[in-house]
Write a protein that holds these residues in place. Structure first.
Motif, PDB file in Angstrom:
ATOM      1  N   LEU A   1       0.842  -1.199   0.000  1.00  0.00           N
ATOM      2  CA  LEU A   1       0.000   0.000   0.000  1.00  0.00           C
ATOM      3  C   LEU A   1       0.876   1.248   0.000  1.00  0.00           C
ATOM      4  O   LEU A   1       0.651   2.180  -0.772  1.00  0.00           O
ATOM      5  CB  LEU A   1      -0.929  -0.016   1.214  1.00  0.00           C
ATOM      6  N   MET A   2       1.885   1.259   0.848  1.00  0.00           N
ATOM      7  CA  MET A   2       2.795   2.403   0.918  1.00  0.00           C
ATOM      8  C   MET A   2       3.472   2.623  -0.430  1.00  0.00           C
ATOM      9  O   MET A   2       3.573   3.751  -0.912  1.00  0.00           O
ATOM     10  CB  MET A   2       3.832   2.176   2.016  1.00  0.00           C
ATOM     11  N   ALA A   3       3.935   1.561  -1.042  1.00  0.00           N
ATOM     12  CA  ALA A   3       4.611   1.672  -2.333  1.00  0.00           C
ATOM     13  C   ALA A   3       3.688   2.247  -3.397  1.00  0.00           C
ATOM     14  O   ALA A   3       4.099   3.105  -4.191  1.00  0.00           O
ATOM     15  CB  ALA A   3       5.138   0.306  -2.765  1.00  0.00           C
ATOM     16  N   GLN A   4       2.438   1.805  -3.417  1.00  0.00           N
ATOM     17  CA  GLN A   4       1.498   2.287  -4.415  1.00  0.00           C
ATOM     18  C   GLN A   4       1.206   3.776  -4.232  1.00  0.00           C
ATOM     19  O   GLN A   4       1.223   4.544  -5.192  1.00  0.00           O
ATOM     20  CB  GLN A   4       0.198   1.489  -4.349  1.00  0.00           C
ATOM     21  N   VAL A   5       0.956   4.194  -2.999  1.00  0.00           N
ATOM     22  CA  VAL A   5       0.668   5.610  -2.738  1.00  0.00           C
ATOM     23  C   VAL A   5       1.919   6.450  -2.972  1.00  0.00           C
ATOM     24  O   VAL A   5       1.851   7.530  -3.570  1.00  0.00           O
ATOM     25  CB  VAL A   5       0.115   5.815  -1.310  1.00  0.00           C
ATOM     26  N   LEU A   6       3.077   5.952  -2.542  1.00  0.00           N
ATOM     27  CA  LEU A   6       4.321   6.686  -2.728  1.00  0.00           C
ATOM     28  C   LEU A   6       4.641   6.868  -4.208  1.00  0.00           C
ATOM     29  O   LEU A   6       5.030   7.956  -4.641  1.00  0.00           O
ATOM     30  CB  LEU A   6       5.466   5.958  -2.019  1.00  0.00           C
ATOM     31  N   GLU A   7       4.456   5.831  -4.994  1.00  0.00           N
ATOM     32  CA  GLU A   7       4.713   5.940  -6.433  1.00  0.00           C
ATOM     33  C   GLU A   7       3.813   7.001  -7.063  1.00  0.00           C
ATOM     34  O   GLU A   7       4.271   7.829  -7.846  1.00  0.00           O
ATOM     35  CB  GLU A   7       4.496   4.600  -7.124  1.00  0.00           C
ATOM     36  N   GLY A   8       2.540   6.985  -6.715  1.00  0.00           N
ATOM     37  CA  GLY A   8       1.626   7.998  -7.244  1.00  0.00           C
ATOM     38  C   GLY A   8       2.044   9.393  -6.826  1.00  0.00           C
ATOM     39  O   GLY A   8       2.006  10.338  -7.623  1.00  0.00           O
ATOM     40  N   HIS A   9       2.457   9.518  -5.572  1.00  0.00           N
ATOM     41  CA  HIS A   9       2.879  10.819  -5.061  1.00  0.00           C
ATOM     42  C   HIS A   9       4.122  11.313  -5.800  1.00  0.00           C
ATOM     43  O   HIS A   9       4.191  12.477  -6.210  1.00  0.00           O
ATOM     44  CB  HIS A   9       3.152  10.730  -3.559  1.00  0.00           C
ATOM     45  N   LEU A  10       5.101  10.431  -5.961  1.00  0.00           N
ATOM     46  CA  LEU A  10       6.331  10.826  -6.657  1.00  0.00           C
ATOM     47  C   LEU A  10       6.051  11.235  -8.091  1.00  0.00           C
ATOM     48  O   LEU A  10       6.569  12.249  -8.576  1.00  0.00           O
ATOM     49  CB  LEU A  10       7.348   9.684  -6.616  1.00  0.00           C
ATOM     50  N   ARG A  11       5.220  10.461  -8.773  1.00  0.00           N
ATOM     51  CA  ARG A  11       4.888  10.801 -10.164  1.00  0.00           C
ATOM     52  C   ARG A  11       4.148  12.132 -10.250  1.00  0.00           C
ATOM     53  O   ARG A  11       4.412  12.948 -11.128  1.00  0.00           O
ATOM     54  CB  ARG A  11       4.048   9.701 -10.800  1.00  0.00           C
ATOM     55  N   GLU A  12       3.214  12.345  -9.335  1.00  0.00           N
ATOM     56  CA  GLU A  12       2.368  13.539  -9.367  1.00  0.00           C
ATOM     57  C   GLU A  12       3.110  14.797  -8.903  1.00  0.00           C
ATOM     58  O   GLU A  12       2.918  15.866  -9.462  1.00  0.00           O
ATOM     59  CB  GLU A  12       1.147  13.312  -8.473  1.00  0.00           C
ATOM     60  N   HIS A  13       3.947  14.657  -7.887  1.00  0.00           N
ATOM     61  CA  HIS A  13       4.530  15.843  -7.271  1.00  0.00           C
ATOM     62  C   HIS A  13       6.006  16.053  -7.573  1.00  0.00           C
ATOM     63  O   HIS A  13       6.511  17.152  -7.354  1.00  0.00           O
ATOM     64  CB  HIS A  13       4.317  15.802  -5.752  1.00  0.00           C
ATOM     65  N   LEU A  14       6.688  15.041  -8.053  1.00  0.00           N
ATOM     66  CA  LEU A  14       8.103  15.215  -8.381  1.00  0.00           C
ATOM     67  C   LEU A  14       8.407  14.901  -9.841  1.00  0.00           C
ATOM     68  O   LEU A  14       9.441  15.306 -10.348  1.00  0.00           O
ATOM     69  CB  LEU A  14       8.980  14.341  -7.475  1.00  0.00           C
ATOM     70  N   GLY A  15       7.529  14.199 -10.489  1.00  0.00           N
ATOM     71  CA  GLY A  15       7.784  13.772 -11.859  1.00  0.00           C
ATOM     72  C   GLY A  15       7.236  14.690 -12.923  1.00  0.00           C
ATOM     73  O   GLY A  15       7.286  14.363 -14.100  1.00  0.00           O
ATOM     74  N   THR A  16       6.733  15.828 -12.536  1.00  0.00           N
ATOM     75  CA  THR A  16       6.172  16.761 -13.516  1.00  0.00           C
ATOM     76  C   THR A  16       7.135  17.915 -13.741  1.00  0.00           C
ATOM     77  O   THR A  16       7.963  18.235 -12.891  1.00  0.00           O
ATOM     78  CB  THR A  16       4.818  17.313 -13.042  1.00  0.00           C
ATOM     79  N   GLU A  17       7.023  18.537 -14.882  1.00  0.00           N
ATOM     80  CA  GLU A  17       7.904  19.646 -15.239  1.00  0.00           C
ATOM     81  C   GLU A  17       7.310  21.002 -14.880  1.00  0.00           C
ATOM     82  O   GLU A  17       7.969  22.018 -15.047  1.00  0.00           O
ATOM     83  CB  GLU A  17       8.185  19.601 -16.751  1.00  0.00           C
ATOM     84  N   ASP A  18       6.082  21.031 -14.389  1.00  0.00           N
ATOM     85  CA  ASP A  18       5.394  22.301 -14.151  1.00  0.00           C
ATOM     86  C   ASP A  18       5.590  22.842 -12.742  1.00  0.00           C
ATOM     87  O   ASP A  18       4.783  23.605 -12.245  1.00  0.00           O
ATOM     88  CB  ASP A  18       3.913  22.162 -14.470  1.00  0.00           C
ATOM     89  N   GLN A  19       6.690  22.465 -12.094  1.00  0.00           N
ATOM     90  CA  GLN A  19       6.963  22.933 -10.740  1.00  0.00           C
ATOM     91  C   GLN A  19       8.196  23.816 -10.728  1.00  0.00           C
ATOM     92  O   GLN A  19       9.138  23.604 -11.498  1.00  0.00           O
ATOM     93  CB  GLN A  19       7.207  21.755  -9.805  1.00  0.00           C
TER      94      GLN A  19
END
Length: 101
Positions: free
Chosen positions: A62-80
């Motif tokens: 569960l932690m891995a799934q939520v963490l992966e989504g978080h990383l993709r959404e908040h660190l993997g984007t170029e609009d920050q």
């Protein structure tokens, strides 16, 4: 809240996976209930240990799934901005430190 912690921005990525995440949580609840029954019934130590290991694995998943989504959404984007990216990284590191204790 610790002064080094920053409040989390919205976690929209969990909404996308809400059904799957809730299914995982419900399975974990079932595993915890089974562990409670095993302890109440004085089950064999190996069965109890196996159930604890299963729960830990499920929580880690569960932690891995939520963490992966978080990383993709908040660190993997170029609009920050670099500052936003740094703040998001600080948040993730704080949670990981806490989780891995």
């Amino acid at each position: 809240m610790d002064q080094n912690q920053i409040p989390y921005p919205g976690i929209a990525h969990t909404i996308k996976d809400k059904k799957a995440l809730l299914a995982r949580v419900r399975r974990i609840q079932g595993q915890v209930a089974a562990l409670e029954r095993a302890l109440e019934q004085d089950s064999d130590c190996s069965a109890v240990l196996q159930q604890i290991a299963a729960i830990r694995g499920a929580v880690n998943g569960l932690m891995a799934q939520v963490l992966e989504g978080h990383l993709r959404e908040h660190l993997g984007t170029e609009d920050q901005t670099p500052e936003e990216r740094r703040d998001n990284l600080k948040q993730v590191l704080s949670v990981l430190r806490s989780y891995l204790k």
